[in-house]
Design an enzyme around this catalytic site. Structure first.
Site, PDB file in Angstrom:
ATOM      1  N   ALA A 138       0.826  -1.201   0.000  1.00  0.00           N
ATOM      2  CA  ALA A 138       0.000   0.000   0.000  1.00  0.00           C
ATOM      3  C   ALA A 138       0.870   1.265   0.000  1.00  0.00           C
ATOM      4  O   ALA A 138       2.041   1.229   0.366  1.00  0.00           O
ATOM      5  CB  ALA A 138      -0.895  -0.016   1.241  1.00  0.00           C
ATOM      6  N   TYR A 197      -8.450  -6.393  -2.016  1.00  0.00           N
ATOM      7  CA  TYR A 197      -9.099  -6.463  -0.704  1.00  0.00           C
ATOM      8  C   TYR A 197     -10.589  -6.356  -0.988  1.00  0.00           C
ATOM      9  O   TYR A 197     -11.038  -5.394  -1.617  1.00  0.00           O
ATOM     10  CB  TYR A 197      -8.667  -5.288   0.180  1.00  0.00           C
ATOM     11  CG  TYR A 197      -7.314  -5.448   0.834  1.00  0.00           C
ATOM     12  CD1 TYR A 197      -7.027  -6.565   1.626  1.00  0.00           C
ATOM     13  CD2 TYR A 197      -6.332  -4.474   0.700  1.00  0.00           C
ATOM     14  CE1 TYR A 197      -5.787  -6.703   2.253  1.00  0.00           C
ATOM     15  CE2 TYR A 197      -5.092  -4.601   1.328  1.00  0.00           C
ATOM     16  CZ  TYR A 197      -4.834  -5.720   2.100  1.00  0.00           C
ATOM     17  OH  TYR A 197      -3.620  -5.846   2.709  1.00  0.00           O
ATOM     18  N   THR A 238      -6.210 -11.236  -1.176  1.00  0.00           N
ATOM     19  CA  THR A 238      -5.525 -11.329   0.122  1.00  0.00           C
ATOM     20  C   THR A 238      -6.509 -11.836   1.166  1.00  0.00           C
ATOM     21  O   THR A 238      -7.566 -11.238   1.382  1.00  0.00           O
ATOM     22  CB  THR A 238      -4.951  -9.955   0.506  1.00  0.00           C
ATOM     23  OG1 THR A 238      -4.017  -9.583  -0.513  1.00  0.00           O
ATOM     24  CG2 THR A 238      -4.234 -10.007   1.852  1.00  0.00           C
ATOM     25  N   ARG A 279      -0.868  -3.383  14.896  1.00  0.00           N
ATOM     26  CA  ARG A 279       0.485  -2.867  14.618  1.00  0.00           C
ATOM     27  C   ARG A 279       0.743  -1.708  15.579  1.00  0.00           C
ATOM     28  O   ARG A 279       0.293  -0.583  15.349  1.00  0.00           O
ATOM     29  CB  ARG A 279       0.575  -2.440  13.167  1.00  0.00           C
ATOM     30  CG  ARG A 279       0.176  -3.612  12.253  1.00  0.00           C
ATOM     31  CD  ARG A 279       0.153  -3.254  10.818  1.00  0.00           C
ATOM     32  NE  ARG A 279      -0.474  -4.312  10.038  1.00  0.00           N
ATOM     33  CZ  ARG A 279      -0.846  -4.194   8.778  1.00  0.00           C
ATOM     34  NH1 ARG A 279      -0.631  -3.047   8.141  1.00  0.00           N
ATOM     35  NH2 ARG A 279      -1.413  -5.192   8.141  1.00  0.00           N
ATOM     36  N   SER A 297       2.041 -17.102   2.851  1.00  0.00           N
ATOM     37  CA  SER A 297       2.457 -15.781   3.346  1.00  0.00           C
ATOM     38  C   SER A 297       1.796 -15.503   4.679  1.00  0.00           C
ATOM     39  O   SER A 297       0.662 -15.932   4.915  1.00  0.00           O
ATOM     40  CB  SER A 297       2.000 -14.713   2.332  1.00  0.00           C
ATOM     41  OG  SER A 297       2.160 -13.399   2.836  1.00  0.00           O
ATOM     42  N   ASP A 300       6.161 -15.724   0.366  1.00  0.00           N
ATOM     43  CA  ASP A 300       6.858 -14.477   0.679  1.00  0.00           C
ATOM     44  C   ASP A 300       7.101 -14.364   2.168  1.00  0.00           C
ATOM     45  O   ASP A 300       6.683 -15.213   2.965  1.00  0.00           O
ATOM     46  CB  ASP A 300       6.139 -13.247   0.096  1.00  0.00           C
ATOM     47  CG  ASP A 300       4.908 -12.818   0.885  1.00  0.00           C
ATOM     48  OD1 ASP A 300       4.663 -13.312   2.003  1.00  0.00           O
ATOM     49  OD2 ASP A 300       4.172 -11.957   0.365  1.00  0.00           O
ATOM     50  N   GLY A 301       7.848 -13.296   2.530  1.00  0.00           N
ATOM     51  CA  GLY A 301       8.190 -13.039   3.923  1.00  0.00           C
ATOM     52  C   GLY A 301       9.661 -13.297   4.156  1.00  0.00           C
ATOM     53  O   GLY A 301      10.100 -14.437   4.224  1.00  0.00           O
ATOM     54  N   ILE A 347      12.399 -12.510   2.255  1.00  0.00           N
ATOM     55  CA  ILE A 347      13.356 -12.678   1.152  1.00  0.00           C
ATOM     56  C   ILE A 347      14.299 -11.465   1.119  1.00  0.00           C
ATOM     57  O   ILE A 347      13.863 -10.324   0.918  1.00  0.00           O
ATOM     58  CB  ILE A 347      12.615 -12.784  -0.208  1.00  0.00           C
ATOM     59  CG1 ILE A 347      11.715 -14.017  -0.251  1.00  0.00           C
ATOM     60  CG2 ILE A 347      13.607 -12.747  -1.376  1.00  0.00           C
ATOM     61  CD1 ILE A 347      12.412 -15.327  -0.453  1.00  0.00           C
ATOM     62  N   ARG A 348      15.571 -11.698   1.353  1.00  0.00           N
ATOM     63  CA  ARG A 348      16.552 -10.607   1.346  1.00  0.00           C
ATOM     64  C   ARG A 348      17.805 -10.955   0.544  1.00  0.00           C
ATOM     65  O   ARG A 348      18.622 -10.072   0.290  1.00  0.00           O
ATOM     66  CB  ARG A 348      16.980 -10.239   2.787  1.00  0.00           C
ATOM     67  CG  ARG A 348      15.821  -9.803   3.694  1.00  0.00           C
ATOM     68  CD  ARG A 348      15.188  -8.484   3.239  1.00  0.00           C
ATOM     69  NE  ARG A 348      14.075  -8.074   4.106  1.00  0.00           N
ATOM     70  CZ  ARG A 348      12.793  -8.385   3.886  1.00  0.00           C
ATOM     71  NH1 ARG A 348      12.430  -9.099   2.830  1.00  0.00           N
ATOM     72  NH2 ARG A 348      11.857  -7.951   4.721  1.00  0.00           N
ATOM     73  N   ARG A 368       9.264  -5.476   1.469  1.00  0.00           N
ATOM     74  CA  ARG A 368       9.887  -4.236   1.955  1.00  0.00           C
ATOM     75  C   ARG A 368      11.126  -3.766   1.184  1.00  0.00           C
ATOM     76  O   ARG A 368      11.273  -2.558   0.959  1.00  0.00           O
ATOM     77  CB  ARG A 368      10.217  -4.376   3.440  1.00  0.00           C
ATOM     78  CG  ARG A 368       8.973  -4.517   4.332  1.00  0.00           C
ATOM     79  CD  ARG A 368       9.368  -4.754   5.768  1.00  0.00           C
ATOM     80  NE  ARG A 368       8.247  -4.937   6.675  1.00  0.00           N
ATOM     81  CZ  ARG A 368       7.623  -6.093   6.882  1.00  0.00           C
ATOM     82  NH1 ARG A 368       7.989  -7.189   6.211  1.00  0.00           N
ATOM     83  NH2 ARG A 368       6.629  -6.180   7.753  1.00  0.00           N
TER      84      ARG A 368
HETATM   85  C1  FNR Z   1       2.280  -5.025   2.754  1.00  0.00           C
HETATM   86  N1  FNR Z   1       1.625  -6.193   2.357  1.00  0.00           N
HETATM   87  C2  FNR Z   1       0.427  -6.098   1.681  1.00  0.00           C
HETATM   88  N2  FNR Z   1      -0.191  -7.224   1.227  1.00  0.00           N
HETATM   89  C3  FNR Z   1      -1.326  -7.154   0.516  1.00  0.00           C
HETATM   90  O1  FNR Z   1      -1.855  -8.186   0.112  1.00  0.00           O
HETATM   91  N3  FNR Z   1      -1.890  -5.921   0.239  1.00  0.00           N
HETATM   92  C4  FNR Z   1      -1.339  -4.745   0.658  1.00  0.00           C
HETATM   93  O2  FNR Z   1      -1.848  -3.667   0.387  1.00  0.00           O
HETATM   94  C5  FNR Z   1      -0.156  -4.833   1.437  1.00  0.00           C
HETATM   95  N4  FNR Z   1       0.433  -3.692   1.912  1.00  0.00           N
HETATM   96  C6  FNR Z   1       1.665  -3.769   2.538  1.00  0.00           C
HETATM   97  C7  FNR Z   1       2.293  -2.597   2.934  1.00  0.00           C
HETATM   98  C8  FNR Z   1       3.566  -2.664   3.487  1.00  0.00           C
HETATM   99  C9  FNR Z   1       4.248  -1.389   3.899  1.00  0.00           C
HETATM  100  C10 FNR Z   1       4.194  -3.921   3.685  1.00  0.00           C
HETATM  101  C11 FNR Z   1       5.576  -4.019   4.253  1.00  0.00           C
HETATM  102  C12 FNR Z   1       3.553  -5.081   3.325  1.00  0.00           C
HETATM  103  C13 FNR Z   1       2.283  -7.513   2.539  1.00  0.00           C
HETATM  104  C14 FNR Z   1       3.204  -7.817   1.363  1.00  0.00           C
HETATM  105  O3  FNR Z   1       2.470  -8.032   0.187  1.00  0.00           O
HETATM  106  C15 FNR Z   1       4.062  -9.060   1.605  1.00  0.00           C
HETATM  107  O4  FNR Z   1       3.255 -10.153   1.963  1.00  0.00           O
HETATM  108  C16 FNR Z   1       5.151  -8.880   2.669  1.00  0.00           C
HETATM  109  O5  FNR Z   1       5.653  -7.570   2.667  1.00  0.00           O
HETATM  110  C17 FNR Z   1       6.302  -9.869   2.409  1.00  0.00           C
HETATM  111  O6  FNR Z   1       7.269  -9.790   3.396  1.00  0.00           O
HETATM  112  P1  FNR Z   1       8.677  -8.981   3.231  1.00  0.00           P
HETATM  113  O7  FNR Z   1       9.267  -9.306   1.889  1.00  0.00           O
HETATM  114  O8  FNR Z   1       8.326  -7.530   3.378  1.00  0.00           O
HETATM  115  O9  FNR Z   1       9.479  -9.501   4.375  1.00  0.00           O
END
Ligand code: FNR
Length: 358
Positions: free
Chosen positions: A81, A131, A157, A166, A255, A288-289, A291-292, A312
């Site tokens: 987002a 969404y 999602t 958060r 995820s 995902d989650g 990956i660096r 990120r």
């Molecule tokens: C997200 N993510 C996310 N997922 C989704 O389905 N719709 C969204 O709008 C968002 N927005 C969003 C904003 C921000 C700032 C972050 C960091 C994450 C989750 C995203 O798609 C993804 O699942 C994770 O970010 C993956 O993990 P890593 O790579 O950030 O560790």
């Protein structure tokens, strides 16, 4: 701002120095105690590679096909987002960078550029993350617009029936700056994201649009809205994966939303093997989650994912250098993957299998 960062950890440090603190914390943070956020990384670090030697690795092949779209690497930019909070280039800069590397981009429902603006800037394949809005007419509209704009899949999602807690955003009273809007909705829809109320404005916004009653039986309705394949993002269980297949789902992203939803949820990488075993070849599996590094991608693919989503670090690249910063992040990761394939003795993605891991 310098683009000479050497890896995806360094670009995070640069982004932290660039962004307002509340914005950095919104991007970086997770839910509650951030146990899952840390677990997503730990899961990769705990897996060691049992590499092969004396293999001809002079030609490596990173390209693959995802739901019919040819891509140059098994990396998809995750939906995220509010990208204009990171940099004025926002989503259009991000999608241009992805396209220039032949990488697939997923546009978030909560983008600060409209899905049409994003597709107009794109040079590569696009997926649209959905969404589901409690006003089903709004969802129907979004889906129809995504079809008209040329998106190739819907990424539904499913891990946000309610927004996770958060606490960084609560403390910072996270909000959108006055110049930004959730561009896919009418302008007034963004009002809860602004203003002076205490607490997280994202939480206020989502509580006004989410539909916590949405369930498996509603997938049929969603499928009836368009010919686009549906990818379900955010499940971590074998039985849910089987249900997804039974409901005709074309893909799964294993995820936990980057540790931003249910804290202490299982790491994506740890959840992956059971999902892969449950669905076999019947559907596309991504994860995902955390990956660096290129070796992280090797591990995910060795466990059966066909590709990974990157979250990120793409935002950090955007914050530091706009479109060029994202290009550098994606380029570094592709180069690391290429090197990892050589050093593992696995020149093709199809060479990656579980015996590489210990
Ligand atoms: C997200 N993510 C996310 N997922 C989704 O389905 N719709 C969204 O709008 C968002 N927005 C969003 C904003 C921000 C700032 C972050 C960091 C994450 C989750 C995203 O798609 C993804 O699942 C994770 O970010 C993956 O993990 P890593 O790579 O950030 O560790």
């Amino acid at each position: 701002m310098s683009l000479d960062f050497l890896n995806l950890h360094e670009v995070e440090t640069l982004a932290r120095a660039t962004l307002p603190a509340a914005t950095f914390e919104y991007f970086a943070g997770g839910a509650c105690d951030e146990v899952t956020l840390a677990e997503n990384r730990r899961a990769f670090d705990e897996l060691a590679l049992r590499y092969r030697v004396l293999v001809d690795v002079s030609r490596r092949e990173l390209g693959t096909t995802l739901l019919g779209s040819a891509v140059s690497a098994p990396i998809v930019v995750a939906p995220m987002a509010f990208q204009r909070l990171a940099h004025a280039d926002g989503e259009t800069g991000m999608v241009k960078a992805a396209g220039s590397l032949g990488v697939l981009f997923t546009a978030s429902t909560f983008s600060t550029a409209s899905l049409e603006e994003i597709s107009a800037a794109a040079s590569g394949p696009l997926w649209f993350q959905l969404y589901v809005h409690q006003d089903r007419g709004i969802t129907r509209d979004l889906v129809q617009r995504a079809v008209a704009a040329g998106y190739r899949a819907l990424v539904l999602t499913v891990d946000v029936p309610e927004i996770g807690r958060r606490e960084r955003d609560e403390r910072n009273a996270f909000r959108l700056t006055a110049d930004l809007r959730v561009a896919n909705f009418r302008p007034q829809a963004s009002d809860p994201l602004q203003g002076d109320a205490p607490g997280s404005h994202l939480a206020h916004f989502i509580s006004g649009m989410r539909d916590p009653a949405f369930s498996w039986k509603d997938l049929e309705w969603l499928g009836s809205l368009s010919p686009l394949p549906i990818v379900v993002k955010g499940l971590v269980r074998a039985d849910d994966a089987r249900k997804a297949v039974e409901h005709g789902i074309a893909g799964i992203v294993v995820s936990n939303h980057g540790g931003r939803q249910l804290d202490t949820a299982i790491a994506g990488l740890r959840a992956l093997p059971a999902v892969v075993d449950a669905v076999g070849d019947r559907t596309l599996v991504l994860m995902d989650g955390g990956i660096r590094r290129g070796t992280d991608i090797v591990k995910a693919l060795a466990l059966g994912a066909r590709a990974v989503m990157l979250g990120r670090p793409a935002l950090w690249g955007l914050a530091v250098g706009g479109e060029a910063g994202v290009r550098r992040v994606l380029g570094l990761l592709c180069n690391e993957l290429d090197l990892a394939l050589a050093l593992c003795g696995t020149p093709r993605l199809s060479d990656l299998s579980r015996d590489l891991l210990s």
